[in-house]
Design a protein around this motif. Structure first.
Motif, PDB file in Angstrom:
ATOM      1  N   PRO A  23       0.823  -1.198   0.000  1.00  0.00           N
ATOM      2  CA  PRO A  23       0.000   0.000   0.000  1.00  0.00           C
ATOM      3  C   PRO A  23       0.852   1.240   0.000  1.00  0.00           C
TER       4      PRO A  23
ATOM      5  N   ASP B 193     -12.333   3.317   3.692  1.00  0.00           N
ATOM      6  CA  ASP B 193     -12.509   2.132   2.858  1.00  0.00           C
ATOM      7  C   ASP B 193     -11.156   1.435   2.749  1.00  0.00           C
TER       8      ASP B 193
ATOM      9  N   SER C 151     -10.802  -1.637   1.678  1.00  0.00           N
ATOM     10  CA  SER C 151     -10.890  -2.731   0.707  1.00  0.00           C
ATOM     11  C   SER C 151      -9.926  -2.552  -0.453  1.00  0.00           C
ATOM     12  N   THR C 152      -9.455  -1.323  -0.663  1.00  0.00           N
ATOM     13  CA  THR C 152      -8.541  -1.077  -1.785  1.00  0.00           C
ATOM     14  C   THR C 152      -7.087  -1.331  -1.410  1.00  0.00           C
TER      15      THR C 152
ATOM     16  N   PRO D  50      -4.034  -3.457  -0.848  1.00  0.00           N
ATOM     17  CA  PRO D  50      -3.699  -4.827  -1.261  1.00  0.00           C
ATOM     18  C   PRO D  50      -3.198  -5.680  -0.105  1.00  0.00           C
TER      19      PRO D  50
ATOM     20  N   ARG E 133      -2.254  -6.790   4.273  1.00  0.00           N
ATOM     21  CA  ARG E 133      -2.319  -5.489   4.927  1.00  0.00           C
ATOM     22  C   ARG E 133      -1.571  -5.568   6.259  1.00  0.00           C
TER      23      ARG E 133
END
Length: 346
Positions: free
Chosen positions: A7, A136, A138-139, A141, A144
């Motif tokens: 991320p 959010d 969910s984005t 990758p 995490r």
């Protein structure tokens, strides 16, 4: 070796499709609830608040914990670093990030030179669920990398349900107390170590009581050693390379024979040492936002020495904490380090 997707080095994204007004209302309702809890002076601008689970922390962080309980959806690929405050969190974040994100050309180590470890492995309750938002995630990758000081009883239920990996590190409570005292006093608070000693022994501290925090994660580790790794600061200090290899194996990124031959693990240990991290320009002059407040990165690096408590606590104070520790952990199989040794069973 190709590096896994990672991320951005900044905090998680802001809230997306859900309405911000709804979140502000939710946060405000929880603030009102928490404001009714009993308080204990902390010496800072906000007192400690007692949560029904029996732990103390500051009001904004407690509200964020409650929001995380409601909204955080863990994945089985998540890696959650859990610690009691001032138990080597910053150091372990750096080691975890460098190990999981390692790849060609030392990209992970280069990022550690530009970003404080708290930017790369953010806290759920003081970086993710803040500013009246539910971001959010969910984005982001997989895997995490997230961190928390939340006590086991107050973790979002999805963490255990999803079966993600949890890495827990604790520290001799005497060194922990002294480090916490220094850290809070660096935030324009001037409280004597005697005052904090009395509160700490009574269980009043950030996410305290200390002993309940540690014991809950220890028991979880005993129940599910494949899901919860338990390590002490003293073990990591005494054998950093060995513990790093154990960490890498646990999170599913073991060092290959070729990497060991190339001493990749040793390079990570050197790059993530307290001295190396503290010497980086970003940690000498930069800041990171925790609980909506910019904090100097330099505050997260002091001495990191095992047994430093002797310079601040009297032998009688040390014995008192050891007595409490022995009493609290009796029968659990956990014996925390005294002086420079650590013994744990099973």
């Amino acid at each position: 070796m190709a590096s896994p997707p990672s991320p951005p080095p900044s905090a998680p994204p802001s809230a997306g499709g859900e309405g911000e007004e709804t979140h502000r209302e939710e946060y405000e309702q929880l603030r009102q609830l928490v404001s009714t809890y009993p308080t204990v002076p902390s010496g800072l601008s906000t007192p400690y608040h007692r949560h029904p689970d029996g732990w103390y922390t500051f009001l904004p962080a407690m509200v964020s914990v409650m929001v995380a309980q409601r909204h955080f959806a863990a994945r089985d690929t998540d890696i959650l670093l859990a610690t009691f405050p001032k138990c080597g969190t910053t150091w372990l974040k750096a080691l975890l990030f460098a190990t999981v994100r390692r790849g060609a050309h030392d990209v992970a180590l280069a990022r550690l030179k530009r970003h404080n470890p708290h930017e790369l492995v953010p806290f759920l309750e003081i970086q993710v669920y803040v500013r009246d938002r539910v971001p959010d995630l969910s984005t982001v990758p997989s895997p995490r990398l997230l961190a928390t000081h939340i006590p086991r009883a107050s973790l979002p239920a999805s963490v255990a349900a999803a079966g993600c990996k949890v890495v827990y590190m604790c520290r001799d409570p005497k060194d922990c107390l002294v480090s916490l005292w220094h850290f809070l006093n660096a935030q324009r608070r001037q409280t004597s170590v005697d005052d904090d000693f009395r509160l700490f022994c009574d269980g009043v501290s950030l996410v305290g009581p200390y002993w309940e925090h540690v014991l809950a994660y220890w028991r979880w580790h005993v129940e599910a050693p494949g899901k919860v790794m338990f390590v002490t600061y003293e073990e990591l200090s005494a054998d950093t390379v060995g513990q790093l290899r154990r960490l890498a194996e646990f999170v599913g990124r073991p060092f290959t024979d070729e990497e060991r031959e190339a001493r990749v693990d040793e390079a990570i240990v050197r790059a993530c040492s307290v001295d190396s991290l503290a010497g980086a320009e970003v940690n000498r002059s930069g800041t990171v936002e925790l609980m909506e407040t910019p904090m100097r990165n330099a505050m997260f690096f002091r001495r990191g020495v095992v047994g430093d408590w002797r310079n601040y606590l009297t032998p009688e104070m040390g014995r008192r904490i050891d007595e409490i520790t022995e009493s609290k952990f009796r029968g659990s199989g956990l014996v925390l380090p005294n002086a420079h040794e650590t013994t744990m069973t099973p």
